[in-house]
Design an enzyme around this catalytic site. Structure first.
Site, PDB file in Angstrom:
ATOM      1  N   GLY A  47       0.830  -1.193   0.106  1.00 62.48           N
ATOM      2  CA  GLY A  47       0.089  -0.031  -0.060  1.00 62.48           C
ATOM      3  C   GLY A  47       0.868   1.182  -0.052  1.00 62.48           C
ATOM      4  N   GLU A 138      -3.462   3.001   5.528  1.00 65.91           N
ATOM      5  CA  GLU A 138      -3.477   4.114   4.365  1.00 65.91           C
ATOM      6  C   GLU A 138      -4.072   5.269   4.828  1.00 65.91           C
ATOM      7  OE1 GLU A 138      -0.995   3.696   2.898  1.00 65.91           O
ATOM      8  OE2 GLU A 138      -0.687   1.321   3.051  1.00 65.91           O
TER       9      GLU A 138
HETATM   10  O1  GNR Z   1       4.185  -2.466   2.464  1.00 67.97           O
HETATM   11  C1  GNR Z   1       3.307  -2.374   3.682  1.00 67.97           C
HETATM   12  N1  GNR Z   1       3.023  -3.609   4.313  1.00 67.97           N
HETATM   13  C2  GNR Z   1       2.275  -3.580   5.416  1.00 67.97           C
HETATM   14  C3  GNR Z   1       2.043  -4.637   6.005  1.00 67.97           C
HETATM   15  C4  GNR Z   1       1.137  -4.368   7.306  1.00 67.97           C
HETATM   16  C5  GNR Z   1       0.260  -3.563   7.430  1.00 67.97           C
HETATM   17  C6  GNR Z   1       0.445  -2.363   6.656  1.00 67.97           C
HETATM   18  C7  GNR Z   1       1.163  -2.583   5.768  1.00 67.97           C
HETATM   19  S1  GNR Z   1       1.389  -1.225   4.403  1.00 67.97           S
HETATM   20  C8  GNR Z   1       3.017  -1.054   4.022  1.00 67.97           C
HETATM   21  C9  GNR Z   1       3.328   0.024   3.018  1.00 67.97           C
HETATM   22  C10 GNR Z   1       2.907   1.378   3.668  1.00 67.97           C
HETATM   23  O2  GNR Z   1       3.809   1.800   4.401  1.00 67.97           O
HETATM   24  N2  GNR Z   1       1.998   2.000   3.448  1.00 67.97           N
HETATM   25  O3  GNR Z   1       1.530   3.133   3.972  1.00 67.97           O
HETATM   26 NI    NI Z   2       2.489   3.438   5.851  1.00 70.16          NI
END
Ligand code: GNR
Ligand code: NI
Length: 172
Positions: A47, A138
């Site tokens: 994300g 997010e």
């Molecule tokens: O890549 C990501 N892995 C993740 C793992 C567990 C819970 C949330 C995330 S989001 C993160 C990428 C990110 O920092 N998105 O803001």
């Molecule tokens: Ni994040």
């Protein structure tokens, strides 16, 4: 498409900003989404919120597809959580803006979400499991909230200090 630099701690000046809604999905939004997606795939991550590439707009991308599986990108603008389950779930979270740090976070296990899709049309979706966790992570970014805000103050202050020190030593 282009790769964008990802903002990390200790840059709280940017990461703590509250992002503004977009007025609609135009060519600028579509270009930013594409660049964010490429940046996220490359990182790699599942994300990315626009503020993580320094843009304070309420935009995010998610793709939970595993390595080697067909890509399943989700493009989200102006998300609003309209319902959260009372049932909670724990997940070990990480963040591209807090590299190499992972902690368990407790959040609602399921949510309903209203948002604008890739075509600028209003959508509603129900999310559970990793999708619910990732969407909440997010959407937190859009409000200037980091996953370390959901853990103990001691752990949070420790990780922020670590990144401040690393920057002073020229290691970031
Ligand atoms: O890549 C990501 N892995 C993740 C793992 C567990 C819970 C949330 C995330 S989001 C993160 C990428 C990110 O920092 N998105 O803001
Ligand atoms: Ni994040």
């Amino acid at each position: 498409m282009s790769l964008l630099p990802i903002v990390t701690l200790p840059d709280e000046k940017i990461l703590r900003e509250v992002s503004k809604p977009v007025s609609g999905v135009d060519s600028h939004v579509k270009k930013l989404w594409e660049d964010m997606l490429e940046t996220m795939y490359r990182a790699p991550g599942i994300g990315l919120a626009a503020i993580q590439v320094g843009v304070p707009q309420r935009l995010l991308v998610i793709d939970l597809a595993k390595d080697g599986e067909a890509k399943t990108p989700l493009f989200v603008a102006n998300p609003e959580i309209t319902w959260s389950s009372e049932v909670l779930s724990d997940y070990e979270e990480g963040c591209l803006s807090i590299p190499e740090y992972y902690e368990m976070v407790t959040r609602p296990a399921e949510i309903r979400l209203r948002y604008l899709d890739r075509q600028g049309e209003a959508q509603e979706m129900h999310a559970a499991g990793l999708m619910a966790t990732c969407l909440q992570h997010e959407i937190d970014h859009l409000n200037g909230v980091l996953f370390i805000d959901h853990i103990s103050r001691l752990k949070r202050e420790r990780v922020i200090k670590k990144f401040q020190k690393a920057q002073k030593l020229g290691k970031l």
